[in-house]
Design a protein around this motif. Structure first.
Motif, mmCIF file in Angstrom:
data_model
loop_
_atom_site.group_PDB
_atom_site.id
_atom_site.type_symbol
_atom_site.label_atom_id
_atom_site.label_comp_id
_atom_site.label_asym_id
_atom_site.label_seq_id
_atom_site.Cartn_x
_atom_site.Cartn_y
_atom_site.Cartn_z
ATOM 1 N N THR A 171 0.823 -1.205 0.000
ATOM 2 C CA THR A 171 0.000 0.000 0.000
ATOM 3 C C THR A 171 0.861 1.261 0.000
ATOM 4 O OG1 THR A 171 -0.116 0.263 2.411
ATOM 5 C CG2 THR A 171 -1.705 -1.248 1.376
ATOM 6 N N ARG A 172 0.240 2.365 -0.381
ATOM 7 C CA ARG A 172 0.909 3.666 -0.334
ATOM 8 C C ARG A 172 1.338 4.011 1.086
ATOM 9 N NH1 ARG A 172 0.417 7.728 -4.148
ATOM 10 N NH2 ARG A 172 0.311 9.230 -2.423
ATOM 11 N N GLU A 193 4.998 5.098 2.272
ATOM 12 C CA GLU A 193 5.255 6.395 2.908
ATOM 13 C C GLU A 193 5.949 6.210 4.254
ATOM 14 O OE1 GLU A 193 1.271 7.758 2.864
ATOM 15 O OE2 GLU A 193 1.389 8.612 0.829
ATOM 16 N N ARG A 196 -1.889 3.222 -7.861
ATOM 17 C CA ARG A 196 -1.861 3.834 -6.536
ATOM 18 C C ARG A 196 -0.541 4.563 -6.269
ATOM 19 N NH1 ARG A 196 -2.724 -1.207 -2.996
ATOM 20 N NH2 ARG A 196 -1.772 -2.151 -4.846
ATOM 21 N N PHE A 197 0.564 3.986 -6.722
ATOM 22 C CA PHE A 197 1.875 4.566 -6.428
ATOM 23 C C PHE A 197 2.242 5.678 -7.412
ATOM 24 C CE2 PHE A 197 1.784 0.549 -4.296
ATOM 25 C CZ PHE A 197 2.469 0.782 -3.118
ATOM 26 N N LEU A 237 4.671 10.383 -4.917
ATOM 27 C CA LEU A 237 5.215 9.309 -4.090
ATOM 28 C C LEU A 237 6.323 8.541 -4.799
ATOM 29 C CD1 LEU A 237 5.267 7.601 -1.555
ATOM 30 C CD2 LEU A 237 3.363 6.245 -2.489
#
Length: 308
Positions: free
Chosen positions: A155-156, A160, A181-182, A187
């Motif tokens: 997941t992001r 992070e 998502r990325f 990010l």
């Protein structure tokens, strides 16, 4: 950020187990698996991606490494992964020894003196034991058992959080034509500025390569996006495999792409596409507009086992 030359690695989980939505042949024989490993080197894949939990795959790679040493050939880089510590309820007093034992067991199976890149297989271990898992990884790195450390994430938020450590050398992320998502915000740029970014799941466990009518009922939500993707590929006069590979390859910030295959012929075809013409900026933008809110990666991993 300048575009670095993308390198390629072979994911080996499927060489030691049945894995992936589209897997048609099951676990290959050792003869075929070794042939795949040999061909990977011939085709320029300079890295083999495995995990401590994939004992069969590590042992297979170990036999391949012995073969290379005997013939005087250079060895590929090895990426392996530490099994989840949090899930095993390890006592923190023996944490370092457990990590060291896991590394040395992998080294014995792999017939190597050091692992090039060693990743946390469970990103929750970034937080577990008050950060002591990262300290343990740094220790085995200092001891020379591993050369670089990092984490494999889903997941992001996990990515992070990984950024905040400031000591990780590599991160492995799922990214493909239907999972952006990325790519949201900056990010990927931030990740690439601090560590090497390895892209995995570029075919979303094979789903991206399926025809809409082949999609199983529990993944039926993917049929319409796949139909759009097929129309785009037809317009470009390129195959879904070609476009899927080229999309990830042409992203800024990807250092290495991990691909998986079931046969030498399939690997040969994929690496042909690795050298396909770049997708135009217009096409890259269209793809991102078509699928930017899809988050198919989250949907798939909630319905089938996570790709390992």
């Amino acid at each position: 950020m300048g575009k670095r030359r993308t390198s390629w690695g072979l994911g080996t989980a499927q060489l030691g187990m049945n894995d992936g939505i589209l897997n048609q042949v099951g676990k290959p024989s050792e003869t075929i698996a070794l042939e795949i490993l040999r061909q990977a080197g011939t085709l320029g894949l300079d890295c083999l991606d495995t995990a401590s939990g994939h004992v069969d795959s590590e042992e297979l790679i170990g036999r391949f490494n012995q073969e290379l040493v005997a013939s005087g050939e250079s060895l590929p880089q090895i990426v392996s992964k530490l099994p989840s510590l949090q899930a095993r309820h390890i006592d923190k007093s023996i944490l370092l020894q457990v990590v060291r034992d896991s590394v040395t067991a992998s080294l014995a199976r792999l017939h190597r003196t050091a692992i090039d890149v060693y990743l946390l297989h469970d990103p929750s271990d970034l937080r577990s034991f008050g950060g002591r898992v990262i300290t343990a990884l740094q220790q085995v790195k200092q001891e020379g058992l591993v050369k670089r450390i990092g984490v494999s994430v889903y997941t992001r938020r996990e990515a992070e959080f990984a950024l905040g450590w400031g000591c990780l050398d590599a991160i492995q992320i799922p990214i493909n034509i239907m999972d952006h998502r990325f790519l949201q915000g900056d990010l990927l740029k931030k990740l690439a500025a601090e560590m090497d970014v390895y892209a995995r799941s570029i075919f979303l466990q094979g789903l991206v390569l399926m025809a809409p009518e082949e999609v199983p009922s529990h993944l039926a939500i993917a049929r319409e996006p796949l139909a759009k993707f097929r129309r785009l590929c037809k317009e470009l006069n390129r195959t879904p495999c070609d476009v899927a590979i080229s999309f990830v390859r042409d992203l800024e910030g990807i250092h290495r792409i991990i691909i998986r295959c079931e046969s030498p012929a399939q690997l040969q075809q994929m690496m042909t596409f690795a050298h396909s013409p770049k997708l135009s900026p217009d096409v890259m933008t269209r793809i991102r507009c078509l699928f930017r809110n899809l988050q198919m990666g989250t949907f798939v991993t909630n319905r089938i086992p996570k790709e390992t």
